[in-house]
Design an enzyme around this catalytic site. Sequence first.
Site, PDB file in Angstrom:
ATOM      1  N   THR A  55      62.354 133.217  73.769  1.00 28.06           N
ATOM      2  CA  THR A  55      63.162 132.217  74.608  1.00 28.06           C
ATOM      3  C   THR A  55      62.401 132.833  76.396  1.00 28.06           C
ATOM      4  O   THR A  55      62.749 133.458  76.854  1.00 28.06           O
ATOM      5  CB  THR A  55      64.115 131.571  74.522  1.00 28.06           C
ATOM      6  OG1 THR A  55      64.100 131.344  73.553  1.00 28.06           O
ATOM      7  CG2 THR A  55      63.779 130.180  75.206  1.00 28.06           C
ATOM      8  N   GLN A  56      61.862 131.567  76.998  1.00 29.47           N
ATOM      9  CA  GLN A  56      61.527 131.954  78.697  1.00 29.47           C
ATOM     10  C   GLN A  56      62.011 131.083  79.373  1.00 29.47           C
ATOM     11  O   GLN A  56      62.741 131.418  80.816  1.00 29.47           O
ATOM     12  CB  GLN A  56      60.107 132.214  78.788  1.00 29.47           C
ATOM     13  CG  GLN A  56      59.586 133.168  78.294  1.00 29.47           C
ATOM     14  CD  GLN A  56      60.213 134.087  78.364  1.00 29.47           C
ATOM     15  OE1 GLN A  56      59.779 134.707  79.364  1.00 29.47           O
ATOM     16  NE2 GLN A  56      60.477 135.215  77.683  1.00 29.47           N
TER      17      GLN A  56
END
Length: 269
Positions: free
Chosen positions: A33-34
């Site tokens: 997840t960014q």
Amino acid sequence: MDHRPQAWGRPRDDVYGAYDASYLNHSAPKTATQSPIVTGTSVIAIKFKDGVVMAADNLASYGSLARFTDVKRLRTFLSASVVGFGGDVSDMQFLDRHLNELAIDEAYEHETTASVSGPAPGQLNAANLHKYLSKLMYRRRNDFDPLWNQILVAGVDGAQQPFLASVDLRGTTFTSPSLATGFGAMLAQPIMRRYAATEEDAAKLTRDQAVDIVKECMKVLFYRDARSLDRYSIAVVTREGVELKEDEQLEKQSWAFAERIRGYGTQTV
């Protein structure tokens, strides 16, 4: 769209070109997840002479959309500590399941020890839980797969004194007589520090005074934070245990101050 059953949900190749299925390539490098998608906003907490009061609203926002209005972001641990989650809701749910498993293991170990060798040693207290979460968050950060949360832990420590500390997605820890995440760090902290700037000030606060301060902060956050809600959860942690209310409603709201607002930037009233 191509309405043939074997191609449902796919654009027509003759109109939009060949379908790009490269994102289905499982041999690509692992990604994490960014940026969070569904998030919760502020969690606030303040110490008083016998324990800690913590609160968080029940809203989970999908980007800027107030999508989920019944998400409880305060969790109890072993009926002795409270964990408040800000940030990504899916990571909060992962941590909630993980802590439930830890609590079950701890309860079994406590029961087994008690039945075999008499009185059991103390279970994990809030200070132990905070240390555990800080190591967990730091490990995930080092794996380049952080849990996108900022967490507050409240309870009592090994000396039966009120305990309040935070940990973020990098494993950074902090303790203070009052703490807040998200917008609360800018909007609620100045109010709480007015009453509990030091540990000595916090030790003079009664339970009712601490609850009133937290409720006032939740009202300010609802006025000023677009990602907040007027329904919230509030927990009071003392040596006797945890009292958690998960569907409280803000009271005595007043929008009279809005008449004095003249846009943004420097204002002349």
